[in-house]
Every structure is written in structure tokens, then in C-alpha cells.
Design a protein around this motif. Structure first.
Motif, short mmCIF file in Angstrom:
data_model
loop_
_atom_site.label_atom_id
_atom_site.label_comp_id
_atom_site.label_asym_id
_atom_site.label_seq_id
_atom_site.Cartn_x
_atom_site.Cartn_y
_atom_site.Cartn_z
N ALA A 199 0.88 -1.17 0.00
CA ALA A 199 0.00 0.00 0.00
C ALA A 199 0.91 1.22 0.00
O ALA A 199 1.68 1.43 0.94
CB ALA A 199 -0.88 0.01 1.25
N LEU A 200 0.86 1.99 -1.08
CA LEU A 200 1.80 3.12 -1.20
C LEU A 200 1.33 4.37 -0.48
O LEU A 200 2.12 5.25 -0.16
CB LEU A 200 2.01 3.47 -2.68
N SER A 201 0.02 4.49 -0.22
CA SER A 201 -0.53 5.80 0.12
C SER A 201 -0.13 6.42 1.47
O SER A 201 -0.15 7.64 1.58
CB SER A 201 -2.05 5.79 0.00
N PRO A 202 0.25 5.67 2.49
CA PRO A 202 0.56 6.35 3.77
C PRO A 202 1.62 7.44 3.62
O PRO A 202 2.58 7.30 2.88
CB PRO A 202 1.05 5.22 4.66
N ALA A 203 1.40 8.54 4.35
CA ALA A 203 2.18 9.76 4.15
C ALA A 203 3.45 9.82 4.97
O ALA A 203 4.26 10.71 4.77
CB ALA A 203 1.31 10.97 4.48
N ALA A 204 3.61 8.91 5.92
CA ALA A 204 4.78 8.97 6.81
C ALA A 204 4.86 7.65 7.56
O ALA A 204 3.96 6.81 7.45
CB ALA A 204 4.61 10.12 7.79
N GLY A 205 5.90 7.48 8.34
CA GLY A 205 6.07 6.23 9.08
C GLY A 205 4.91 5.95 10.02
O GLY A 205 4.33 4.86 10.01
N ALA A 206 4.54 6.95 10.82
CA ALA A 206 3.47 6.75 11.79
C ALA A 206 2.15 6.47 11.08
O ALA A 206 1.32 5.69 11.55
CB ALA A 206 3.33 7.98 12.68
N HIS A 207 1.98 7.09 9.93
CA HIS A 207 0.77 6.87 9.14
C HIS A 207 0.78 5.45 8.56
O HIS A 207 -0.27 4.80 8.46
CB HIS A 207 0.72 7.92 8.02
N GLY A 208 1.96 4.95 8.23
CA GLY A 208 2.11 3.57 7.78
C GLY A 208 1.78 2.60 8.90
O GLY A 208 1.11 1.59 8.68
N GLU A 209 2.23 2.91 10.10
CA GLU A 209 1.90 2.06 11.25
C GLU A 209 0.39 1.96 11.40
O GLU A 209 -0.16 0.87 11.63
CB GLU A 209 2.46 2.66 12.54
N LEU A 210 -0.26 3.10 11.29
CA LEU A 210 -1.72 3.13 11.44
C LEU A 210 -2.37 2.27 10.35
O LEU A 210 -3.29 1.49 10.61
CB LEU A 210 -2.21 4.58 11.36
N THR A 211 -1.87 2.40 9.13
CA THR A 211 -2.38 1.61 8.02
C THR A 211 -2.19 0.12 8.29
O THR A 211 -3.09 -0.69 8.08
CB THR A 211 -1.65 2.00 6.72
N GLY A 212 -1.00 -0.23 8.78
CA GLY A 212 -0.69 -1.63 9.06
C GLY A 212 -1.63 -2.18 10.13
O GLY A 212 -2.23 -3.26 9.96
N LEU A 213 -1.79 -1.45 11.22
CA LEU A 213 -2.64 -1.94 12.30
C LEU A 213 -4.10 -1.98 11.91
O LEU A 213 -4.84 -2.87 12.30
CB LEU A 213 -2.45 -1.09 13.56
N MET A 214 -4.54 -1.00 11.10
CA MET A 214 -5.94 -1.02 10.66
C MET A 214 -6.19 -2.20 9.73
O MET A 214 -7.28 -2.78 9.73
CB MET A 214 -6.29 0.29 9.98
#
Lengths: 446, 505
Positions: B140-155
Motif C-alpha cells: 500500500a503506497l498511500s501512507p504519508a509517513a512512518g506513523a501513518h504507515g503504522e496506522l495503516t498496518g494496524l488497521m
């Protein structure tokens, strides 16, 4: 390899200082079963600048750019002065980290303080933060913030809110138990938000100008929210409008979110964005994101620091107001520089030019056979009903090198009544030739 | 002001007022066309009633203002920036030039996909690289930053668990983790359970096992961890969490130590974000924009967010709506538009420049540089955990015991010596942490200079020069700033005298 300074001699000297024989020995703890086999991969080997330039230029050439472009929908093409691009590429800005050591980061801290002030002034709010990822995530964060402030979990989204903002807010709210109700797409502003606000409502989210272009006075809604202890969140996806239109603060908004791209930089296929978030001073401790504050150094000289960190993840961990860390520092800089260049007179003039251009285009499109345009009040974007599928029409015009607008069906495939709706934006970048090309192409394809 | 002349300047130490203190009515830095014949407006009476309050400046004033501000910043371009866990490596200018090609910069996210095939090809190429480098199934390319990627991963993990019938309640996070990990888990509605590190700085599988049960949704690990150590029990931990039906999240902030060396899929990872602004050289920009794509295992791939690129019969297509699910269902979208495209172009330019051989050499040199600093400094500073490190090395403040000098004082003295300090007071599991990450783009000469400086400062601390440290920094545009006062009486914006901005209470 041009980015790697170590020579084989360096490596040998350093390995011997460490007391190992090879770099591979430094990776001895990696289990054999998880080692990457670099000898058996399809990935290419390193390449010089010329080869990389060639490859990426080839891909860039496969995109249609520089065409007459009437697309908006939260991302706008404006002319960005050359000084903006030149200044944000200064290495001292570009290659600095988050300003954790304030004594050697006063440049970043001061421009962020200026940015916070500009956003507060433009939105008519008391304070703003140092930026978020983009407008959609700022919207979701504002909703979570409103729920913390009101200690309520019910949220109402206007049908005039950008569908991406709506979807991201849904995503954000669901795991933390926020009940998000979104009204159906509302092109002409007939939805009844006031009638739906009650004592359980944490906030109502509207967008101004709305997704379909509608410019609306939300003062009555703000009053209705405040009467029941709810907050009004207002999204602004086209900040140029703030040069001409009453700001959200004057309408009684409690939290303003927005997308700053239109003043910060080129469209970049929609990213990176620049999230704006402004609010009232009394809510500062519930705000997400970085804040820069004024202070003095030991010699009594004015200076700037990151402040109120006790809201943030690196201090509060699971009790933080948000998990945000990186934001959009360089975008905030570009925004600040552009707004500084424009100044009061420039921004007002830019907004007037945009509005007048869109009003003129709207009048001409309204005369096209079988077309209707609305809403009646707008800034630089409006909706046009065409007598056929807007998506098919847009494809036909794109083949002629004209980017006519955004088919609403791209966002609302489940609403057949919107199949013929096209969102059209007009900015100062649309020349008279662009407009003639659009009208001619439409006339031939309607 | 510290100078008594009229300009307040001293040599190149330039004082710079706020932009709001520079303007004059009637000036502008942009020449816009004269308005055409007036049209009847369609503002419906909503014309702004009060001025915005912005100052007016000419272009030369604006250029000088921001140029002067830039000169008050430390940056990678000006010097060594060994900020642990932040990976301050060189940002190639080729990447900047290519991201600005009109074919990339001047395209709209909602142009017909037939007119942005090159942009979708950039996305597809980046996905290919990330999949090949990690061995994972989907990106998934869309997350805007590391913390946003974490949120994407956990969701995504949450969505997968919900599809099984139960989202579960707990996420395990090591005490050494980045603050974003527990904050993300909480934002995702999970209770955070902390896992202490063992005496060797690593997370032992036994400590994880003790806390695992049927309510465990995921464990979030960082590898190499924030002590700069490889988590040797990682595979066993992943196996254990899979054993209870949970998922394994890897915080990929330190992927720069592993690239071209470790196939993270084989560690048992289900989701990992990758900070393109760390491993793949895109600029940090004073705090963003970044990009935090997330790679997923087979088990999670079906639950990842939109949008993503697919190869269709007539070129690439962009999936913008969740398949087979109503739009209102949770895991649709995590960000507006498609993601940080401008950052993706830069990262791809870097990957093509480095190639797999260069990336592998980069992780090797990064680990070599960190171990060189460790070996040369471990007798002067106190190494928190003995033995080899990965891309960063952790010291703590035991070497300062009894000197009256703190980690903060030591960092400020480094500033006077011309270096950006290392990360301080993180991770939290050692006292007065000093986390040093040199990256692969530093030469041996720079490292030696840094080593000599740190050794000399450590000697001065031991020699009792407490006052010297407490007074640092002396040579900076500002000396130590009063952060307590800033937080107690927040002044978050400039205010004009007697100004009202029309705010309704």
C-alpha cells in the motif's frame, strides 16, 4: 558509487579497528533462513545519472501535462512564483530534520511560526499548528479532536464534504468508536444539517466552498451546534478562496482544516499534501501535531521552540492526542513563502482573478446545448450537468488534449443520478486559449 | 539583542525579524494581471468583511528573509547529522530534479488514467522494488509517513481480524519502541501492553510468550531495534504470535540496515512500513513530507487500503474503491488522493541509481560506519550493550556520572564544536541515551573528526569542566531557549497590536 564515500582502503582500515574481517561478519546475527540473496534477483544494478534521467523522463513523457486543465476537486493548479521553488530547495531547509535542537533550527522554527500565524489569519482562527499530512487526514484528526473536547462520539458529515475526506474520517473514527454519519452527496445545498444536530453530537463537518462548488454561509449552523454543545468543523480545500470569502472563523467555526497544496506547490499527482489545522486557543491542548511557540534564550533574545510536546507521541506514547510525527514541513515553507510574496493585496487580487475567471467560464458553459450549471454561489469551481456520461465525455476530450474536469461518478459510482455531473474549476492559469479549446471541444462532443 | 549597533547584526550572524514585521502596505512580490471587466460576483454576500492582515513585501525582501532564515539551520548539506533512528543520509539532487519534470509535477490526481500511465508506471515500479526487496506479497503506497504507515498496518490487521469475527483487544509493544508505536495502537482502538527488554537490549521470546493470549491482535517490533541491535528472537516471536492467531508488525524505520541483506518476509512479518525519507534518501524537509508505504503478507494483502495500481488489458488501472465492500466500510482509504507521489519519484530515482548492488553496499557501509564509531568511542563513552551493533550505536550517560554534565549538556557542547548532536534521551530503556547513526554517506575523515571531537569533550567532562558544558551552546544564532516558559504561556502566533480578526465567540 557516487553517494558512497568509503573506499576499499577505508573499509579495510575500519574493519580492522572493529576487529572483524569483513562487512558480512557484521551481519552474523541474521538467521540464514532470512538472508536476502542479492545474486539471484531481477533487480537492476546501479546506474549513472544519465541512465536514471532517461528512464524517468521516459515515464514522465507518458503523462499528459501542460494541457488546458480544468480540474480541481481539492487539488488546484496555480502559478507558483519561481522564488518559492528556488528557496525551498536551499539545502538548509530541504535537508534538515524536525527541529529537535532549537539553537541550530531557528530557521525552520521561525518559518513554521510564521506559517502558523498566516494560517490563523487566513482562516480567521486564533491558532494553527505546524501542518498535518493533508486535508483529508487533518479532517479525520479534527473529528477525533472534537470528540475528545466534547466527550461525545457522534459525528455528522455534510454531503458537500470531499468524498476522500469523508472516507478517511470513516476509517479513522471506526476503531475508536466514533459514530460517523455522512449525508448523501448534496450538489445544491438542500441538506438539513441543523435539524440533525442534537445533544449527543460531537461535531458537524462542512466544506466551504463545498465539493460541488457551493459557497455557503454556515453561521446559522455554527450557532445551532454551539447551542447543543457541539463543534463546527469546516474544511477548506481551496485556500485561495480565503482571499475573497468570509473566513470560517467569522462564520463561527471551531476547528478549520484544509489542504494547503493550492498555495504551496504544483499538483504532483495529488501528493505530497499540506494539511492545515486551526482552532480556538482554548482547545490547544487537544490539538494534534507539532506546535512552534515563542520564547527567549538565556540572553533574553526572542527565539522559537517546539512546544506543548506533552500532547505528542514521543512523550505521551499511547496517551498522545495523535500518533503524527512527520508532517509537511517543506510544504508549509512553500506555502509561507508564496503567501509572503502575495501579501494582502496579492492574495486578494489572486482570489478575485480566480473567481471572475470561473464566473465567466460558468456563464459560457451554461449556454452550451443541454448543459446546466450550479450551484448559484461559488468561488472558482462549479458543477456542470452534461447530457451524457461525464466520464466518457472527459475521456473524449482528453484524447484531444483538453482536461475538462472531474466526473463526479469517479467518487460516487453508486449514485446513477450523478453520472452526468462534471466538476469544473478555473484558475488564473487557464488562458483565454485554454477556455476556447475547452468550449470548442465540448461543443463537438456533447 | 547582543549587539549594540543599529542593525543588530554581527558579521554573518544576522538578526531577522518576523515577516509580519517587515511589510509595508502597497508592496507585493507577485505581479498579477489587471482585472478584466468586472463581473457580477457569485459570492452570495459572503465577501470577506475584514482584511486578512498579511504584510506586503517585494520579491527581494522575501528572498532575503527566507535565505537568512535558512542560514540559521543545521542540515545534512552543511554537516554531519548523526541523529539516531532518523537516518540523515545525503539527499541526492538528481531526485529533486526528476520529481520536478513537468510530466510528474504538473499532473492532476483525477486526470483520466489513460493520461497518467507514466505516473501509474512509477507506482508499479516502486511496488515491484519494495516487493522484491522484502519478499512480501503486496504494497500500500498511500501512507504519508512512518506513523501513518503504522496506522495503516494496524488497521489492516484489525480488518483481517474482524473478518474472522473478532478484532481482539491488545497490541504488544516493546518498551524500547518509538513513541509512535503505542500511540498508533491506541489510535487503532487497542490496549497497549509493554514488553520489557532483556539485559542485552533485545526483546526475548519468553517475555512475549508470557503476554500472548487469544486477545492479542499483534506484536509491533522494530528490527534492528532502537538500541541498534538485531532482534535475534524475531522469528520465534513471529511464530509465537501467529500461534495465537495474532499478526506480526515490523516497524521498518530501520530498514536501511537490512536492505539487500534480509528478506523480511522470511522473518515472519505480516506488515511493515518503510520510511522512504530514511532508507530511500528522500529529504526530511525540516519535518516532512515523507512517505510510509506498507508491505503486507499474503494473509493481510486482501485487506489493504485503496488506492493501488493493477495491470489491466489496456495498461495500468487505479483501484480507487474497496472491492466488494460498500464505501462506508472501514478499510477503504487512509489518505486523500493517491499518496505522496512526489516522494515516490524521488525514491524510485534513488533505487535506480543505487541498484541492488548499491543498496546492499549502502546497508553494509551504514553498519560498518556505526561499528567503527562504536569501536573507537566505547572507551570514552559508555556503551549500553556490548557487542556488535547494526546501523546505529547506543551509549548512555554512565560516563558522565559525577561530572555534573548531563546528556543534554554534552549534546549542546557538540553543537559548539560544529556537529549536530546524536538523538538524546531515546530510547527510554537506558539512562540519558545518546543514539548515534552515522549513515553510509559519511566519509571516514568525517567520522574521525567526529570521534576526535567526542573524545575531547568526554575528557573535558571528566576533567571537571562543568561550567563549559552548562554554558553551551555559545556560537549559535540563539543559546539555550526557555522551553518551560514557552509551554506555560503558549505564544503560538504573531499578533498585531489592537488587531481583531473578526472571530466570533
Amino acid at each position: 558509487m557516487r553517494y558512497l564515500p568509503l573506499t576499499d582502503t577505508d573499509r579495510a582500515v575500519m574493519l580492522s579497528a572493529i576487529g572483524v574481517a569483513s562487512i558480512e561478519e557484521l551481519f552474523a546475527e541474521i538467521p540464514a533462513s532470512a538472508r536476502f540473496d542479492a545474486d539471484h534477483t531481477d533487480l537492476p544494478r546501479h546506474a549513472g545519472e544519465m541512465a536514471v534521467e532517461r528512464e524517468l523522463s521516459r515515464l514522465a513523457a507518458r503523462n499528459l501535462s501542460g494541457a488546458p486543465c480544468f480540474l480541481g476537486c481539492g487539488v488546484y493548479r496555480h502559478h507558483i512564483p519561481a522564488a518559492v521553488e528556488a528557496l525551498i530547495q536551499r539545502g538548509e531547509f530541504l535537508t534538515a530534520y524536525t527541529p529537535y535542537q532549537p539553537e541550530i533550527s531557528q530557521g525552520t522554527l521561525q518559518y513554521l511560526f510564521e506559517f502558523q500565524t498566516q494560517v490563523a489569519l487566513l482562516t480567521g482562527m486564533e491558532i494553527a499548528n505546524a501542518s498535518m499530512y493533508d486535508g483529508a487526514t487533518a479532517c479525520a484528526e479534527a473529528v477525533a479532536m472534537a470528540c475528545r473536547i466534547t466527550r461525545r462520539q457522534k459525528v455528522l458529515l455534510s454531503g458537500g464534504l470531499h468524498p476522500h475526506y469523508r472516507e478517511v474520517t470513516h476509517t479513522w473514527g471506526r476503531p475508536i468508536g466514533i459514530a460517523v454519519a455522512a449525508l448523501s452527496p448534496d450538489p445544491i445545498g438542500i441538506e438539513d444539517l441543523i435539524g440533525r444536530v442534537d445533544l449527543e453530537t460531537a461535531c458537524v463537518v462542512v466544506q466551504n466552498p463545498g465539493f460541488f462548488g457551493l459557497l455557503k454561509d454556515h453561521s446559522a449552523l455554527a450557532a445551532a451546534c454551539h447551542e447543543v454543545g457541539a463543534l463546527l468543523v469546516m474544511a477548506v480545500t481551496e485556500p485561495v478562496s480565503l482571499g475573497l470569502v468570509e473566513p470560517p472563523g467569522a462564520m463561527g467555526a471551531d476547528i478549520v482544516v484544509g489542504e494547503g497544496q493550492s498555495l504551496a506547490g504544483p499538483m504532483n499527482f495529488g501528493g505530497p499534501g499540506l494539511g492545515l489545522l486551526a482552532t480556538r486557543e482554548k482547545y490547544v491542548r487537544q490539538m494534534p501535531g507539532r506546535l512552534v511557540g515563542e520564547t527567549v534564550d538565556v540572553d533574553g533574545r526572542r527565539g522559537w521552540v517546539l512546544t506543548l510536546n506533552t500532547r505528542e507521541q514521543h512523550i505521551r506514547r499511547e496517551k498522545a492526542t495523535s500518533n503524527i510525527c512527520t508532517n509537511a514541513g517543506l510544504g508549509a515553507l512553500a506555502f509561507a513563502i508564496h503567501v509572503s510574496l502575495l501579501g494582502e493585496a496579492g492574495l486578494v487580487r489572486l482570489a478575485e482573478i480566480n473567481h471572475a475567471a470561473a464566473v465567466r467560464l460558468r456563464a459560457r458553459l451554461a449556454r452550451l446545448h443541454g448543459c446546466r450549471v450550479y450551484p448559484s454561489t461559488m468561488f472558482n469551481e462549479f458543477t456542470m450537468m452534461v447530457p451524457r456520461s461525464a466520464a466518457v465525455l472527459v475521456e473524449k476530450l482528453a484524447a484531444r488534449g483538453v482536461l475538462a474536469g472531474v466526473p463526479v461518478a469517479r467518487f460516487y459510482p453508486e449514485f446513477p443520478e450523478l453520472e452526468n455531473a462534471l466538476l469544473v474549476a478555473c484558475t488564473e492559469t487557464n488562458s483565454a486559449d485554454d477556455i476556447e479549446a475547452l468550449i470548442l471541444a465540448l461543443e463537438e462532443n456533447l | 539583542m547582543d549587539t549594540n549597533n543599529a542593525s543588530h547584526h554581527r558579521g554573518l550572524m544576522l538578526e531577522e525579524p518576523l515577516v509580519f514585521e517587515l511589510g509595508a502596505a502597497g508592496r507585493t512580490g507577485v505581479d498579477l494581471p489587471e482585472p478584466e471587466d468586472p463581473v457580477e460576483d457569485r459570492l452570495g454576500g459572503m465577501r470577506r468583511k475584514t482584511p486578512i492582515g498579511l504584510p506586503g513585501l517585494s520579491e527581494p525582501q522575501v528572498v532575503r528573509h527566507y535565505t537568512r532564515l535558512s542560514q540559521k539551520n543545521y542540515s545534512i548539506d552543511t554537516g554531519f547529522y548523526p541523529l539516531g533512528s532518523c537516518t540523515m543520509k545525503h539527499n541526492p539532487r538528481l531526485n529533486e530534479a526528476l520529481a520536478r519534470l513537468p510530466g510528474f509535477a504538473d499532473i492532476h490526481p483525477f486526470q483520466p488514467v489513460s493520461t497518467v500511465q507514466g505516473a501509474l508506471a512509477v507506482m508499479a515500479a516502486l511496488v515491484q522494488w519494495l516487493k522484491a526487496l522484502t519478499g512480501m506479497e503486496a504494497v500500500a503506497l498511500s501512507p504519508a509517513a512512518g506513523a501513518h504507515g503504522e496506522l495503516t498496518g494496524l488497521m489492516t490487521i484489525r480488518a483481517a481480524l474482524e473478518a474472522q469475527g473478532r478484532a481482539r483487544t491488545t497490541v504488544l509493544v516493546p518498551a524500547s519502541a518509538h513513541g509512535t508505536n503505542p500511540a498508533t495502537a491506541a489510535l487503532c482502538g487497542y490496549r497497549v501492553q509493554s514488553v520489557p527488554a532483556a539485559a542485552d537490549g533485545r526483546v526475548p521470546v519468553a517475555a512475549v510468550k508470557e503476554r500472548l493470549d487469544a486477545d492479542t491482535a499483534a506484536v509491533m517490533l522494530t528490527n534492528p531495534n532502537t538500541c541498534g541491535l538485531f532482534e535475534t528472537d524475531f522469528q520465534a516471536i513471529a511464530e509465537a504470535v501467529h500461534g495465537v492467531g495474532g499478526f506480526c508488525y515490523l516497524d521498518g524505520a530501520n530498514f536501511n540496515a537490512l536492505v539487500g541483506r534480509v528478506r523480511v518476509a522470511d522473518l515472519g512479518v505480516d506488515a511493515m512500513h518503510i520510511n522512504l525519507h530514511k532508507t530511500f534518501s528522500t529529504p526530511h524537509g525540516g519535518g516532512g513530507p515523507g512517505a510510509g508505504p506498507v508491505v503486507f503478507s499474503k494473509a493481510l494483502a486482501p485487506f489493504m487500503p485503496v488506492p493501488f495500481v493493477r495491470q489491466g488489458a489496456e495498461g495500468f488501472v487505479l483501484a480507487e474503491h474497496p472491492r466488494g465492500r460498500a464505501i462506508k466500510t472501514p478499510f477503504g482509504r487512509i489518505k486523500g488522493f493517491h499518496g505522496s507521489f512526489g516522494v515516490w519519484v524521488r525514491a524510485l530515482a534513488y533505487m535506480l541509481s543505487m541498484g541492488i548492488d548499491g543498496l546492499r553496499q549502502a546497508s553494509g557501509d551504514a553498519v560498518l560506519n556505526a561499528n567503527y564509531l562504536r569501536a573507537r568511542l566505547q572507551d570514552d563513552l559508555t556503551l549500553s550493550f556490548p557487542g556488535l551493533c547494526m546501523h546505529e550505536v547506543l551509549f548512555d550517560d554512565r560516563f558522565l556520572k559525577g561530572t555534573g554534565v548531563t546528556t543534554l549538556d554534552f549534546a549542546k557542547a557538540l553543537i559548539d564544536a560544529g556537529f549536530h548532536p546524536m538523538t538524546i534521551y531515546f530510547p527510554l530503556i537506558v539512562h540519558g541515551a545518546l543514539l548515534v547513526e552515522p549513515t553510509e554517506t559519511e566519509s571516514r575523515e568525517t567520522l574521525d573528526q567526529f570521534i576526535d571531537t567526542v573524545k575531547a569533550l568526554a575528557a573535558r567532562a571528566r576533567a571537571g569542566e562543568e561550567a563549559f558544558f552548562h554554558a553551551a551552546p555559545r556560537h549559535t544564532p540563539r543559546r539555550r531557549l526557555d522551553e518551560t516558559a514557552a509551554a506555560r504561556y503558549p505564544r503560538l502566533r504573531w499578533r498585531p497590536r489592537n488587531h481583531t480578526n473578526g472571530l466570533k465567540e
